[in-house]
Design an enzyme around this catalytic site. Sequence first.
Site, PDB file in Angstrom:
ATOM      1  CE1 TYR A  27      -3.293  -3.096   0.224  1.00  0.00           C
ATOM      2  CE2 TYR A  27      -3.658  -2.497   3.158  1.00  0.00           C
ATOM      3  CZ  TYR A  27      -3.484  -3.261   1.637  1.00  0.00           C
ATOM      4  OH  TYR A  27      -4.780  -4.518   0.988  1.00  0.00           O
ATOM      5  CE  LYS A  79       2.727 -17.132  -1.427  1.00  0.00           C
ATOM      6  NZ  LYS A  79       2.161 -18.556  -1.543  1.00  0.00           N
ATOM      7  CG  ASP A 101       0.275 -20.464   0.893  1.00  0.00           C
ATOM      8  OD1 ASP A 101       1.240 -19.486   1.728  1.00  0.00           O
ATOM      9  OD2 ASP A 101       0.505 -20.920  -0.330  1.00  0.00           O
ATOM     10  CG  ASP A 154      -6.129  -4.781   4.582  1.00  0.00           C
ATOM     11  OD1 ASP A 154      -6.806  -4.849   5.868  1.00  0.00           O
ATOM     12  OD2 ASP A 154      -6.737  -4.514   4.190  1.00  0.00           O
ATOM     13  CG  ASP A 187     -11.106  -7.709   7.658  1.00  0.00           C
ATOM     14  OD1 ASP A 187     -10.461  -7.571   8.393  1.00  0.00           O
ATOM     15  OD2 ASP A 187     -11.476  -7.598   6.205  1.00  0.00           O
TER      16      ASP A 187
END
Length: 358
Positions: free
Chosen positions: A138, A189, A222, A246, A250
């Site tokens: 971001y 990752k 993942d 982010d 959630d």
Amino acid sequence: MRTHKIAAIPGDGIGVEVVDASLEVLDVLASRDGSFALDVEHFDWGTDRYKKTGAFMPADGADQLRAFDAILFGAVGAPDVADHLTLWGLRLAICQPLDQYANVRPTRVLPGIRSPLRHVEGPELDWVIVRENSEGEYAGQGGRSHPGLPLEIATDVSIFTRAGVERIMRFAFRLAQSRPRKLLTVVTKSNAQRHGMVLWDQIAAEVARDFPDVTWDKMLVDAMTVRMTLKPGSLDTIVATNLHADILSDLAAALAGSIGVAPTANLNPERETPSMFEPIHGSAFDITGKGIANPVATFWTAAMMLDHLGEKPASERLMHAVETVTADPALHTPDLGGKATTRDVTDAMISAIRGRND
């Protein structure tokens, strides 16, 4: 009496409703405590302002906020305005200039709330997710060229700087060090993102040497979703990039019972600028104006704000009231499977705070 200057930015949708509820509870709490007061200034920044003026906030908005001790933020976003405009026009336009680089998202199963995970009653899921909040995916680097043509190009470039990665790793390791289990999981990752995420891994290993009492491990993002779901008790403190955290936070909120109870702190740990506190649930226009928004996330967020301001006893009283309220199924809002209203929960919070004798 200590006085803290608070900038209140309710924003859009249910953000207005839950910030109003939180300020009402905070006013009662401050009166009950008697040793501090909150000097609150309201800002009308948000989508309505954008529709009238073409800007979500003034050009010097971030600079205006520097005069405050903390910011209480509701939500931004509306169904008739593109999401990238709202996010970059308000929330990120505050976080980035004020260098609120550590986004902290605690997650646990509160009393009376049921996790959708089998065999999880509460203690098995008690996490803090640390999100790098200033760069990564971001960072805002990229652009578009040849619009409308078959060869149109759009790029978003993930930015990983040594300074940015090292400071969030040190923050995460210190946070893990302060918690009883002293356990940190670094999310990555680097098998696919072979430059920025490899640097991320490398700096994590370097910083770890300065925290020999912290046990740490590394998980691909993942695989992390699987671990969060199947082995929640194996996790404690988690650090991840702007995008990865982010998404994972959630998921964490859902696993703890509802995104309607999840808080956030956007911190400038050095306190060179004010930090911003917000619930993570967003503007939720599907329930705006119905009076059923769950204000618990904002109450928990307010408790984090008080703790940051040095009002720890008041923060603890507020969280005790939150736990008292969530323990009663009659006070569960629809997101928790109940029928309570925002007003019901707010009144119960006020009653719980006024009823305490310590």
